[in-house]
Write a protein that holds these residues in place. Structure first.
Motif, PDB file in Angstrom:
ATOM      1  N   VAL A   9      35.517  42.117  54.010  1.00  0.00           N
ATOM      2  CA  VAL A   9      34.301  42.695  53.371  1.00  0.00           C
ATOM      3  C   VAL A   9      34.737  44.035  52.681  1.00  0.00           C
ATOM      4  CG1 VAL A   9      31.945  43.425  53.302  1.00  0.00           C
ATOM      5  CG2 VAL A   9      32.549  41.418  54.472  1.00  0.00           C
ATOM      6  N   ALA A  10      35.131  44.676  53.238  1.00  0.00           N
ATOM      7  CA  ALA A  10      35.730  46.142  52.710  1.00  0.00           C
ATOM      8  C   ALA A  10      36.659  45.981  51.590  1.00  0.00           C
ATOM      9  CB  ALA A  10      36.221  47.150  53.999  1.00  0.00           C
ATOM     10  N   LEU A  11      37.592  45.094  51.641  1.00  0.00           N
ATOM     11  CA  LEU A  11      38.667  44.811  50.301  1.00  0.00           C
ATOM     12  C   LEU A  11      37.811  44.082  49.391  1.00  0.00           C
ATOM     13  CD1 LEU A  11      41.644  43.436  52.272  1.00  0.00           C
ATOM     14  CD2 LEU A  11      41.423  45.693  51.149  1.00  0.00           C
ATOM     15  N   GLU A  12      36.633  43.485  49.340  1.00  0.00           N
ATOM     16  CA  GLU A  12      36.060  42.821  48.275  1.00  0.00           C
ATOM     17  C   GLU A  12      34.916  43.962  47.498  1.00  0.00           C
ATOM     18  OE1 GLU A  12      33.556  39.859  50.352  1.00  0.00           O
ATOM     19  OE2 GLU A  12      35.262  38.399  50.235  1.00  0.00           O
ATOM     20  N   VAL A  13      34.682  44.874  48.618  1.00  0.00           N
ATOM     21  CA  VAL A  13      33.819  46.066  48.056  1.00  0.00           C
ATOM     22  C   VAL A  13      34.826  47.012  47.128  1.00  0.00           C
ATOM     23  CG1 VAL A  13      32.181  48.085  48.395  1.00  0.00           C
ATOM     24  CG2 VAL A  13      31.894  45.773  49.735  1.00  0.00           C
ATOM     25  N   VAL A  14      35.826  47.274  47.905  1.00  0.00           N
ATOM     26  CA  VAL A  14      36.874  48.292  47.087  1.00  0.00           C
ATOM     27  C   VAL A  14      37.142  47.601  45.767  1.00  0.00           C
ATOM     28  CG1 VAL A  14      39.366  49.233  47.264  1.00  0.00           C
ATOM     29  CG2 VAL A  14      37.765  49.340  49.310  1.00  0.00           C
ATOM     30  N   GLY A  15      37.686  46.161  45.755  1.00  0.00           N
ATOM     31  CA  GLY A  15      37.708  45.719  44.360  1.00  0.00           C
ATOM     32  C   GLY A  15      36.618  45.876  43.456  1.00  0.00           C
ATOM     33  N   GLU A  16      35.474  45.787  44.143  1.00  0.00           N
ATOM     34  CA  GLU A  16      34.386  45.695  43.057  1.00  0.00           C
ATOM     35  C   GLU A  16      34.119  47.091  42.528  1.00  0.00           C
ATOM     36  OE1 GLU A  16      30.899  44.148  45.379  1.00  0.00           O
ATOM     37  OE2 GLU A  16      31.849  42.139  45.595  1.00  0.00           O
ATOM     38  N   VAL A  17      34.299  48.139  43.464  1.00  0.00           N
ATOM     39  CA  VAL A  17      34.110  49.429  42.865  1.00  0.00           C
ATOM     40  C   VAL A  17      34.992  50.025  42.000  1.00  0.00           C
ATOM     41  CG1 VAL A  17      34.089  51.885  44.020  1.00  0.00           C
ATOM     42  CG2 VAL A  17      32.795  50.217  45.120  1.00  0.00           C
ATOM     43  N   LEU A  18      36.231  49.626  42.368  1.00  0.00           N
ATOM     44  CA  LEU A  18      37.178  50.065  41.472  1.00  0.00           C
ATOM     45  C   LEU A  18      37.611  48.865  40.300  1.00  0.00           C
ATOM     46  CD1 LEU A  18      40.038  51.074  44.110  1.00  0.00           C
ATOM     47  CD2 LEU A  18      38.563  52.479  42.678  1.00  0.00           C
ATOM     48  N   GLN A  19      36.952  47.917  40.339  1.00  0.00           N
ATOM     49  CA  GLN A  19      37.059  46.935  38.958  1.00  0.00           C
ATOM     50  C   GLN A  19      38.378  46.506  38.802  1.00  0.00           C
ATOM     51  OE1 GLN A  19      35.169  48.894  35.744  1.00  0.00           O
ATOM     52  NE2 GLN A  19      32.992  48.413  36.758  1.00  0.00           N
ATOM     53  N   GLN A  20      39.137  46.035  40.255  1.00  0.00           N
ATOM     54  CA  GLN A  20      40.424  45.488  40.107  1.00  0.00           C
ATOM     55  C   GLN A  20      40.638  44.659  41.330  1.00  0.00           C
ATOM     56  OE1 GLN A  20      43.593  48.388  40.667  1.00  0.00           O
ATOM     57  NE2 GLN A  20      42.197  49.960  40.386  1.00  0.00           N
ATOM     58  N   GLN A  21      41.475  43.964  41.029  1.00  0.00           N
ATOM     59  CA  GLN A  21      42.193  42.971  42.502  1.00  0.00           C
ATOM     60  C   GLN A  21      42.651  44.272  43.438  1.00  0.00           C
ATOM     61  OE1 GLN A  21      44.234  39.694  41.758  1.00  0.00           O
ATOM     62  NE2 GLN A  21      43.840  38.668  43.471  1.00  0.00           N
ATOM     63  N   VAL A  22      42.377  43.960  44.943  1.00  0.00           N
ATOM     64  CA  VAL A  22      42.819  44.937  45.683  1.00  0.00           C
ATOM     65  C   VAL A  22      43.411  44.090  47.074  1.00  0.00           C
ATOM     66  CG1 VAL A  22      42.142  46.897  47.272  1.00  0.00           C
ATOM     67  CG2 VAL A  22      41.288  46.609  45.083  1.00  0.00           C
ATOM     68  N   ARG A  23      44.705  44.480  47.245  1.00  0.00           N
ATOM     69  CA  ARG A  23      45.272  43.820  48.511  1.00  0.00           C
ATOM     70  C   ARG A  23      45.015  44.729  49.770  1.00  0.00           C
ATOM     71  NH1 ARG A  23      50.779  43.751  45.577  1.00  0.00           N
ATOM     72  NH2 ARG A  23      50.216  45.827  46.038  1.00  0.00           N
ATOM     73  N   ASN A  24      45.569  44.461  50.821  1.00  0.00           N
ATOM     74  CA  ASN A  24      45.419  45.071  51.979  1.00  0.00           C
ATOM     75  C   ASN A  24      46.282  46.177  52.171  1.00  0.00           C
ATOM     76  OD1 ASN A  24      44.300  45.530  55.070  1.00  0.00           O
ATOM     77  ND2 ASN A  24      46.177  44.602  55.674  1.00  0.00           N
ATOM     78  N   THR A  25      47.629  46.290  51.644  1.00  0.00           N
ATOM     79  CA  THR A  25      48.455  47.167  51.571  1.00  0.00           C
ATOM     80  C   THR A  25      48.128  48.262  50.410  1.00  0.00           C
ATOM     81  OG1 THR A  25      49.782  45.905  50.447  1.00  0.00           O
ATOM     82  CG2 THR A  25      49.966  45.426  52.484  1.00  0.00           C
ATOM     83  N   ASP A  26      47.403  47.993  49.462  1.00  0.00           N
ATOM     84  CA  ASP A  26      47.031  48.858  48.697  1.00  0.00           C
ATOM     85  C   ASP A  26      46.503  50.160  48.941  1.00  0.00           C
ATOM     86  OD1 ASP A  26      47.976  47.570  46.566  1.00  0.00           O
ATOM     87  OD2 ASP A  26      45.929  46.396  45.986  1.00  0.00           O
ATOM     88  N   SER A  35      36.681  60.715  46.689  1.00  0.00           N
ATOM     89  CA  SER A  35      35.746  60.913  47.550  1.00  0.00           C
ATOM     90  C   SER A  35      34.159  60.099  47.313  1.00  0.00           C
ATOM     91  CB  SER A  35      35.463  62.340  47.860  1.00  0.00           C
ATOM     92  OG  SER A  35      35.152  63.129  46.972  1.00  0.00           O
ATOM     93  N   PHE A  36      33.887  60.487  46.146  1.00  0.00           N
ATOM     94  CA  PHE A  36      32.498  59.821  45.823  1.00  0.00           C
ATOM     95  C   PHE A  36      32.541  58.307  45.862  1.00  0.00           C
ATOM     96  CE2 PHE A  36      32.575  64.094  43.336  1.00  0.00           C
ATOM     97  CZ  PHE A  36      31.550  64.484  44.321  1.00  0.00           C
ATOM     98  N   LEU A  37      33.607  57.869  45.396  1.00  0.00           N
ATOM     99  CA  LEU A  37      33.775  56.028  45.227  1.00  0.00           C
ATOM    100  C   LEU A  37      33.893  55.791  46.902  1.00  0.00           C
ATOM    101  CD1 LEU A  37      35.968  55.349  42.562  1.00  0.00           C
ATOM    102  CD2 LEU A  37      33.558  55.148  42.540  1.00  0.00           C
ATOM    103  N   ALA A  38      34.631  56.573  47.623  1.00  0.00           N
ATOM    104  CA  ALA A  38      34.671  56.192  48.979  1.00  0.00           C
ATOM    105  C   ALA A  38      33.365  56.096  49.617  1.00  0.00           C
ATOM    106  CB  ALA A  38      35.775  57.094  49.900  1.00  0.00           C
ATOM    107  N   VAL A  39      32.467  57.276  49.358  1.00  0.00           N
ATOM    108  CA  VAL A  39      31.158  57.020  49.918  1.00  0.00           C
ATOM    109  C   VAL A  39      30.378  55.799  49.512  1.00  0.00           C
ATOM    110  CG1 VAL A  39      28.900  58.138  50.019  1.00  0.00           C
ATOM    111  CG2 VAL A  39      31.045  59.398  50.215  1.00  0.00           C
ATOM    112  N   GLN A  40      30.501  55.384  48.229  1.00  0.00           N
ATOM    113  CA  GLN A  40      29.822  54.268  47.709  1.00  0.00           C
ATOM    114  C   GLN A  40      30.426  53.035  48.484  1.00  0.00           C
ATOM    115  OE1 GLN A  40      30.920  54.740  43.254  1.00  0.00           O
ATOM    116  NE2 GLN A  40      28.990  53.885  43.478  1.00  0.00           N
ATOM    117  N   VAL A  41      31.707  53.037  48.595  1.00  0.00           N
ATOM    118  CA  VAL A  41      32.272  51.702  49.435  1.00  0.00           C
ATOM    119  C   VAL A  41      31.881  51.760  50.885  1.00  0.00           C
ATOM    120  CG1 VAL A  41      34.417  50.875  50.365  1.00  0.00           C
ATOM    121  CG2 VAL A  41      34.638  51.646  48.008  1.00  0.00           C
ATOM    122  N   ALA A  42      31.798  52.583  51.342  1.00  0.00           N
ATOM    123  CA  ALA A  42      31.401  52.716  53.051  1.00  0.00           C
ATOM    124  C   ALA A  42      29.874  52.403  53.187  1.00  0.00           C
ATOM    125  CB  ALA A  42      31.500  54.200  53.506  1.00  0.00           C
ATOM    126  N   GLN A  43      28.931  52.718  52.051  1.00  0.00           N
ATOM    127  CA  GLN A  43      27.589  52.607  52.126  1.00  0.00           C
ATOM    128  C   GLN A  43      27.336  50.760  51.807  1.00  0.00           C
ATOM    129  OE1 GLN A  43      25.888  55.654  49.363  1.00  0.00           O
ATOM    130  NE2 GLN A  43      25.436  56.649  50.868  1.00  0.00           N
TER     131      GLN A  43
END
Length: 68
Positions: A9-26, A35-43
């Motif tokens: 779920v976290a990887l999916e959310v990171v990808g959505e927030v950053l608007q790109q495909q994200v891998r576990n190793t990124d 930091s502001f995006l990290a707060v968005q992701v966590a929430q």
């Protein structure tokens, strides 16, 4: 929901927030995260899994969520 499912779920959310495909190793910061995006992701992750995550920069977090 176990740790593996939360990571997915976290990887999916990171990808959505950053608007790109994200891998576990990124690295979140290398992908343009800050930091502001990290707060968005966590929430967003907490809402989706209905669980408080606490600090996300620990060793169990996917690289995409760890600090650089």
């Amino acid at each position: 929901m176990g740790p593996t499912e939360i990571k997915v779920v976290a990887l999916e959310v990171v990808g959505e927030v950053l608007q790109q495909q994200v891998r576990n190793t990124d690295n979140f910061l290398d992908l343009g995260g800050h930091s502001f995006l990290a707060v968005q992701v966590a929430q967003a992750v907490e809402q989706r899994v209905a669980k408080s995550l606490g600090p996300v920069a620990d060793s169990s977090a996917p690289d995409a969520l760890r600090r650089g």
